[in-house]
Design a protein around this motif. Structure first.
Motif, PDB file in Angstrom:
ATOM      1  N   HIS A  26       0.838  -1.189   0.000  1.00 51.55           N
ATOM      2  CA  HIS A  26       0.000   0.000   0.000  1.00 51.55           C
ATOM      3  C   HIS A  26       0.878   1.247   0.000  1.00 51.55           C
ATOM      4  O   HIS A  26       1.965   1.257   0.570  1.00 51.55           O
ATOM      5  CB  HIS A  26      -0.910  -0.010   1.226  1.00 51.55           C
ATOM      6  CG  HIS A  26      -2.017   1.008   1.166  1.00 51.55           C
ATOM      7  ND1 HIS A  26      -1.805   2.344   1.443  1.00 51.55           N
ATOM      8  CD2 HIS A  26      -3.331   0.883   0.874  1.00 51.55           C
ATOM      9  CE1 HIS A  26      -2.949   3.001   1.321  1.00 51.55           C
ATOM     10  NE2 HIS A  26      -3.879   2.135   0.973  1.00 51.55           N
ATOM     11  N   THR A  27       0.405   2.307  -0.649  1.00 49.35           N
ATOM     12  CA  THR A  27       1.199   3.537  -0.761  1.00 49.35           C
ATOM     13  C   THR A  27       1.623   4.052   0.604  1.00 49.35           C
ATOM     14  O   THR A  27       2.766   4.474   0.797  1.00 49.35           O
ATOM     15  CB  THR A  27       0.388   4.624  -1.493  1.00 49.35           C
ATOM     16  OG1 THR A  27       0.012   4.148  -2.782  1.00 49.35           O
ATOM     17  CG2 THR A  27       1.215   5.897  -1.638  1.00 49.35           C
ATOM     18  N   PHE A  28       0.709   4.028   1.569  1.00 49.51           N
ATOM     19  CA  PHE A  28       1.025   4.537   2.900  1.00 49.51           C
ATOM     20  C   PHE A  28       2.060   3.666   3.609  1.00 49.51           C
ATOM     21  O   PHE A  28       2.792   4.145   4.469  1.00 49.51           O
ATOM     22  CB  PHE A  28      -0.239   4.620   3.751  1.00 49.51           C
ATOM     23  CG  PHE A  28      -1.240   5.642   3.270  1.00 49.51           C
ATOM     24  CD1 PHE A  28      -0.884   6.597   2.326  1.00 49.51           C
ATOM     25  CD2 PHE A  28      -2.545   5.644   3.747  1.00 49.51           C
ATOM     26  CE1 PHE A  28      -1.800   7.535   1.870  1.00 49.51           C
ATOM     27  CE2 PHE A  28      -3.466   6.581   3.301  1.00 49.51           C
ATOM     28  CZ  PHE A  28      -3.089   7.531   2.353  1.00 49.51           C
ATOM     29  N   LEU A  29       2.117   2.384   3.272  1.00 50.41           N
ATOM     30  CA  LEU A  29       3.015   1.461   3.949  1.00 50.41           C
ATOM     31  C   LEU A  29       4.382   1.363   3.274  1.00 50.41           C
ATOM     32  O   LEU A  29       5.238   0.593   3.721  1.00 50.41           O
ATOM     33  CB  LEU A  29       2.395   0.066   4.036  1.00 50.41           C
ATOM     34  CG  LEU A  29       1.528  -0.229   5.272  1.00 50.41           C
ATOM     35  CD1 LEU A  29       0.313   0.684   5.309  1.00 50.41           C
ATOM     36  CD2 LEU A  29       1.099  -1.678   5.295  1.00 50.41           C
ATOM     37  N   LYS A  30       4.579   2.136   2.229  1.00 48.18           N
ATOM     38  CA  LYS A  30       5.856   2.069   1.516  1.00 48.18           C
ATOM     39  C   LYS A  30       7.057   2.354   2.417  1.00 48.18           C
ATOM     40  O   LYS A  30       8.077   1.670   2.315  1.00 48.18           O
ATOM     41  CB  LYS A  30       5.832   3.035   0.329  1.00 48.18           C
ATOM     42  CG  LYS A  30       7.086   2.971  -0.518  1.00 48.18           C
ATOM     43  CD  LYS A  30       7.000   3.914  -1.711  1.00 48.18           C
ATOM     44  CE  LYS A  30       8.282   3.854  -2.543  1.00 48.18           C
ATOM     45  NZ  LYS A  30       8.203   4.768  -3.724  1.00 48.18           N
ATOM     46  N   PRO A  31       6.993   3.352   3.329  1.00 49.14           N
ATOM     47  CA  PRO A  31       8.161   3.600   4.201  1.00 49.14           C
ATOM     48  C   PRO A  31       8.529   2.407   5.072  1.00 49.14           C
ATOM     49  O   PRO A  31       9.712   2.052   5.174  1.00 49.14           O
ATOM     50  CB  PRO A  31       7.721   4.803   5.046  1.00 49.14           C
ATOM     51  CG  PRO A  31       6.683   5.489   4.227  1.00 49.14           C
ATOM     52  CD  PRO A  31       5.952   4.385   3.519  1.00 49.14           C
ATOM     53  N   ILE A  32       7.543   1.772   5.706  1.00 48.07           N
ATOM     54  CA  ILE A  32       7.881   0.637   6.570  1.00 48.07           C
ATOM     55  C   ILE A  32       8.218  -0.596   5.750  1.00 48.07           C
ATOM     56  O   ILE A  32       8.955  -1.466   6.212  1.00 48.07           O
ATOM     57  CB  ILE A  32       6.751   0.334   7.576  1.00 48.07           C
ATOM     58  CG1 ILE A  32       5.468  -0.056   6.858  1.00 48.07           C
ATOM     59  CG2 ILE A  32       6.524   1.491   8.517  1.00 48.07           C
ATOM     60  CD1 ILE A  32       4.375  -0.532   7.813  1.00 48.07           C
ATOM     61  N   LYS A  33       7.700  -0.681   4.524  1.00 46.13           N
ATOM     62  CA  LYS A  33       8.096  -1.782   3.648  1.00 46.13           C
ATOM     63  C   LYS A  33       9.576  -1.650   3.284  1.00 46.13           C
ATOM     64  O   LYS A  33      10.335  -2.628   3.335  1.00 46.13           O
ATOM     65  CB  LYS A  33       7.237  -1.780   2.378  1.00 46.13           C
ATOM     66  CG  LYS A  33       7.655  -2.790   1.307  1.00 46.13           C
ATOM     67  CD  LYS A  33       7.533  -4.222   1.811  1.00 46.13           C
ATOM     68  CE  LYS A  33       7.906  -5.227   0.737  1.00 46.13           C
ATOM     69  NZ  LYS A  33       6.940  -5.292  -0.378  1.00 46.13           N
ATOM     70  N   ASN A  34      10.003  -0.429   2.974  1.00 47.30           N
ATOM     71  CA  ASN A  34      11.415  -0.213   2.660  1.00 47.30           C
ATOM     72  C   ASN A  34      12.299  -0.523   3.859  1.00 47.30           C
ATOM     73  O   ASN A  34      13.372  -1.117   3.718  1.00 47.30           O
ATOM     74  CB  ASN A  34      11.632   1.232   2.201  1.00 47.30           C
ATOM     75  CG  ASN A  34      10.986   1.523   0.856  1.00 47.30           C
ATOM     76  OD1 ASN A  34      10.733   0.615   0.072  1.00 47.30           O
ATOM     77  ND2 ASN A  34      10.716   2.782   0.585  1.00 47.30           N
ATOM     78  N   SER A  35      11.859  -0.119   5.038  1.00 43.24           N
ATOM     79  CA  SER A  35      12.630  -0.385   6.252  1.00 43.24           C
ATOM     80  C   SER A  35      12.711  -1.877   6.533  1.00 43.24           C
ATOM     81  O   SER A  35      13.769  -2.398   6.909  1.00 43.24           O
ATOM     82  CB  SER A  35      12.001   0.340   7.441  1.00 43.24           C
ATOM     83  OG  SER A  35      12.718   0.096   8.626  1.00 43.24           O
TER      84      SER A  35
END
Length: 377
Positions: free
Chosen positions: A189-198
């Motif tokens: 999900h677009t909003f979850l992109k930061p934690i996905k990258n982490s």
């Protein structure tokens, strides 16, 4: 109690950062996951508590329940990145205190998210842009992330259980590769992109660290260098804590347990990040020991001493000190090459070069002898 739901009447443009172009709720969710990925757990938790109080009347009880779950998730992430769940594991073994294990906390968060998702799914309309449909998908993605976090915890728990004994790094390598393949196409999900990258960065760093350990332990020179350098680059560029183009020496400066790749400008660096840097520097020290003879052929004695003095631990000087303080004549480190079919020695060789057949004492080559090889013969 009846649950109020709000209708999303028009599609909003997806953004990668906090742009403020969406609804206030979307902006709050977007900033929450960015703060989680930047280790600002307390701010993320405070924002959820604020959202629950301010928008309880306009967004309904289900939104408040979602904010409560996200607030607990922020606290769980803080405990995870501080390695506090390992401390709780040790305490539970000693029967001291009754602190709730992190796995239990995450299980409860999953139950709360499942209830929130069910409520939103019951109210979703036929259009793909309805608020309920969007929230159903988002909550489901967050649940996937929580499950991934639970599974990755097993890596550190396995290390804790095997501390002080022989660690099966091959099992750890397979585990991490399975994690990468299982979750590479999830919570996108677009909003979850930061934690996905982490999350991906953490798995990649762990994979490189385990690979470095295996390559050094199997006396593979070039593979070990590449794995160590890859680990260094991933740690240095994690989430922009240090700019990717920032020059950091491969050999860290020794200041206690501090690593040169640890972000000097970040005042609240998570302990897990520091532990990963510490693991990396310890492998650099091990590399300098296993390949000391190879490195000495391409550097002066002064350069060797200068570089090794910057390591987290200088094994060579440590061994010399032991010999000086004991009646020992010398100290030798022997490599066991048995059962290593592709072993070609510590020097770099072309992939197509023939593998020498080692028999007898040839299967136990000398890694290093201090002070001199002739004294050990």
């Amino acid at each position: 109690m009846s649950t109020r739901v709000r209708r999303f009447t028009a599609p909003q443009r997806s953004v990668a950062g906090v742009s403020g172009t969406g609804t206030p709720e979307e902006t709050a969710l977007e900033s929450y996951f960015i703060m989680i990925s930047k280790f600002n757990f307390e701010k993320a938790r405070d924002q959820c508590d604020r959202e629950r109080e301010v928008r309880s009347a306009s967004c309904g009880t289900n939104w408040c329940d979602f904010m409560t779950a996200l607030s607990r998730l922020a606290s769980a992430e803080a405990l995870y990145w501080s390695l506090g769940f390992i401390e709780r594991l040790r305490i539970s073994k000693l029967n001291f205190g009754k602190k709730e294990p992190l796995r239990t906390v995450l299980d409860q968060i999953l139950l709360d998210l499942r209830r929130v998702r069910e409520v939103y799914s019951q109210g979703k309309g036929g259009t793909g842009f309805s608020w309920e449909r969007k929230m159903t998908d988002l909550v489901g993605e967050v649940m996937t992330f929580v499950n991934a976090r639970k599974q990755l915890m097993e890596f550190y728990v396995r290390l804790e259980h095997t501390s002080g004994s022989l660690i099966d790094y091959l099992w750890l390598e397979r585990f991490l590769k399975d994690m990468h393949s299982s979750y590479k196409d999830t919570f996108q999900h677009t909003f979850l992109k930061p934690i996905k990258n982490s999350f991906v960065k953490e798995v990649d760093v762990l994979t490189d660290i385990v690979s470095s350990q295996l390559c050094v332990g199997n006396w593979k020179f070039m593979e070990a260098i590449l794995a160590l350098q890859s680990t260094h680059n991933r740690l240095a560029g994690w989430n922009g804590i240090i700019a990717v183009g920032h020059e950091v020496a491969l050999f860290p400066v020794r200041h206690g347990a501090r690593s040169s790749v640890a972000p000097p400008s970040l005042t609240h660096t998570p302990y897990l990040y520091k532990w990963l840097c510490k693991f990396h520097t310890s492998l650099l020290s091990k590399f300098s020991l296993y390949f000391h003879n190879v490195l000495s052929e391409h550097a002066s004695v002064y350069d060797m001493r200068h570089l090794f003095s910057r390591l987290d631990y200088d094994y060579i000087n440590g061994f010399v000190s032991i010999i000086r303080q004991t009646p020992a004549v010398c100290m030798c480190l022997i490599f066991n090459a048995n059962d290593l079919r592709d072993f070609k020695g510590p020097e770099y060789r072309l992939p197509d070069s023939p593998t020498p057949l080692l028999t007898g004492l040839q299967s136990y080559p000398l890694i290093i002898a201090i002070p001199m090889v002739t004294q050990c013969s």
